[in-house]
Enzyme design. Structure first.
Site, PDB file in Angstrom:
ATOM      1  N   SER A 133      -6.263  -3.458   5.979  1.00 35.16           N
ATOM      2  CA  SER A 133      -6.856  -3.967   7.223  1.00 35.16           C
ATOM      3  C   SER A 133      -7.414  -2.856   8.090  1.00 35.16           C
ATOM      4  O   SER A 133      -8.328  -3.078   8.882  1.00 35.16           O
ATOM      5  CB  SER A 133      -5.813  -4.753   8.021  1.00 35.16           C
ATOM      6  N   GLY A 134      -6.855  -1.660   7.963  1.00 31.34           N
ATOM      7  CA  GLY A 134      -7.236  -0.568   8.850  1.00 31.34           C
ATOM      8  C   GLY A 134      -6.705  -0.750  10.253  1.00 31.34           C
ATOM      9  O   GLY A 134      -7.105  -0.049  11.177  1.00 31.34           O
ATOM     10  N   GLU A 135      -5.787  -1.696  10.412  1.00 32.41           N
ATOM     11  CA  GLU A 135      -5.219  -2.004  11.730  1.00 32.41           C
ATOM     12  C   GLU A 135      -3.710  -1.807  11.793  1.00 32.41           C
ATOM     13  O   GLU A 135      -3.106  -2.053  12.833  1.00 32.41           O
ATOM     14  CB  GLU A 135      -5.559  -3.451  12.134  1.00 32.41           C
ATOM     15  N   THR A 136      -3.097  -1.392  10.704  1.00 28.32           N
ATOM     16  CA  THR A 136      -1.653  -1.169  10.706  1.00 28.32           C
ATOM     17  C   THR A 136      -1.357  -0.029  11.678  1.00 28.32           C
ATOM     18  O   THR A 136      -1.779   1.111  11.450  1.00 28.32           O
ATOM     19  CB  THR A 136      -1.157  -0.842   9.289  1.00 28.32           C
ATOM     20  N   GLU A 162      -4.341  -3.345  -3.111  1.00 30.63           N
ATOM     21  CA  GLU A 162      -3.186  -2.593  -3.606  1.00 30.63           C
ATOM     22  C   GLU A 162      -3.298  -2.291  -5.097  1.00 30.63           C
ATOM     23  O   GLU A 162      -2.962  -1.188  -5.542  1.00 30.63           O
ATOM     24  CB  GLU A 162      -1.907  -3.382  -3.298  1.00 30.63           C
ATOM     25  N   SER A 165      -4.640   1.663   4.302  1.00 28.97           N
ATOM     26  CA  SER A 165      -4.377   0.390   4.971  1.00 28.97           C
ATOM     27  C   SER A 165      -5.539  -0.533   4.669  1.00 28.97           C
ATOM     28  O   SER A 165      -6.682  -0.214   4.992  1.00 28.97           O
ATOM     29  CB  SER A 165      -4.246   0.593   6.485  1.00 28.97           C
ATOM     30  N   SER A 187       0.846  -1.202   0.000  1.00 30.96           N
ATOM     31  CA  SER A 187       0.000   0.000   0.000  1.00 30.96           C
ATOM     32  C   SER A 187       0.878   1.246   0.000  1.00 30.96           C
ATOM     33  O   SER A 187       0.595   2.218  -0.701  1.00 30.96           O
ATOM     34  CB  SER A 187      -0.928   0.010   1.218  1.00 30.96           C
TER      35      SER A 187
END
Length: 178
Positions: A84-87, A145, A82, A43
Site C-alpha cells: 500500500s505504501g501507507e504502512t 508478496e 509495503s 511483506s
C-alpha cells in the site's frame, strides 16, 4: 484452477519487471557493507527470507526489530517494502533511515506516502489492503508478496551465479540448529 490462475498472474507480473531493476537492486546491495530489511505482515516475511539468503551468500544482513539487530547508520542500506505504501511503521522506518542511510523502496502504489517521500526502485502492480487491482484476483496483497519472493530469489540467483561453489558456501552458513 486456482493454482494456474496464480501462476498466470505471476508470469504476467514477472514480464513487467525490467531486468535492469534486478541489476540496480544488486548494485545497491553490493555497494553497502550492511543491509537491513524492514516490512510488516507477509511483506515482512518475504524481507526476512531475503535477509536470510543475503547472509547465506556472505553479506551482513539484519532484520529491523529483531533483538540482535544493531542500529542502522550512515552508509548502510535499508530495504523496505509495503504494497500500500501507507504502512505507518514502514514509512517511518524509511524516513528515519533517510537520515544518513540509503533506502531502497519496493511498493505497489505510486500515489502513496512512501512513494511520495522516497522514489521506489521497484513498483509491483497488485492489490493492497486498501485497494483492488485488475492485475490480480487474489485477496489483499498476495500477488505483491509472491512477487517480492520471486524478485528476491532472482536477485540471489544472479548474485550467487558470480561465484563457483555458491551452494556449498551457502550450505555452510545455513542454520545448523533448527
Amino acid at each position: 484452477m486456482e493454482l494456474m490462475d496464480i501462476v498466470a498472474e505471476l508470469k504476467n507480473a514477472s514480464v513487467q519487471m525490467p531486468e535492469e531493476k534486478i541489476d540496480q537492486f544488486i548494485e545497491a546491495v553490493d555497494t553497502h557493507e550492511r543491509i537491513f530489511v524492514y516490512g510488516t505482515g507477509r511483506s515482512g516475511l518475504m524481507l526476512k527470507a531475503l535477509a536470510m539468503r543475503l547472509m547465506q551468500i556472505g553479506y551482513q544482513s539484519y532484520v529491523v526489530g529483531e533483538t540482535t539487530t544493531p542500529s542502522v547508520g550512515k552508509g548502510d542500506l535499508l530495504i523496505v517494502a509495503s504494497a500500500s505504501g501507507e504502512t505507518q511503521s514502514v514509512c517511518s522506518a524509511a524516513d528515519d533511515g533517510a537520515k544518513g542511510t540509503d533506502v531502497l523502496v519496493i511498493t505497489g502504489s505510486k500515489e502513496s506516502t512512501l512513494s511520495r517521500n522516497h522514489e521506489p526502485l521497484i513498483r509491483i502492480e497488485a492489490a493492497t489492503k486498501f485497494s483492488e487491482s485488475k492485475a490480480s484476483i487474489q485477496p489483499l496483497g498476495s500477488l505483491f508478496e509472491q512477487m517480492l519472493l520471486l524478485i528476491f530469489d532472482a536477485v540471489i540467483l544472479k548474485m550467487s551465479s558470480k561465484n563457483a561453489d555458491t551452494n556449498k558456501k551457502m550450505a555452510k552458513r545455513h542454520a545448523s540448529i533448527e
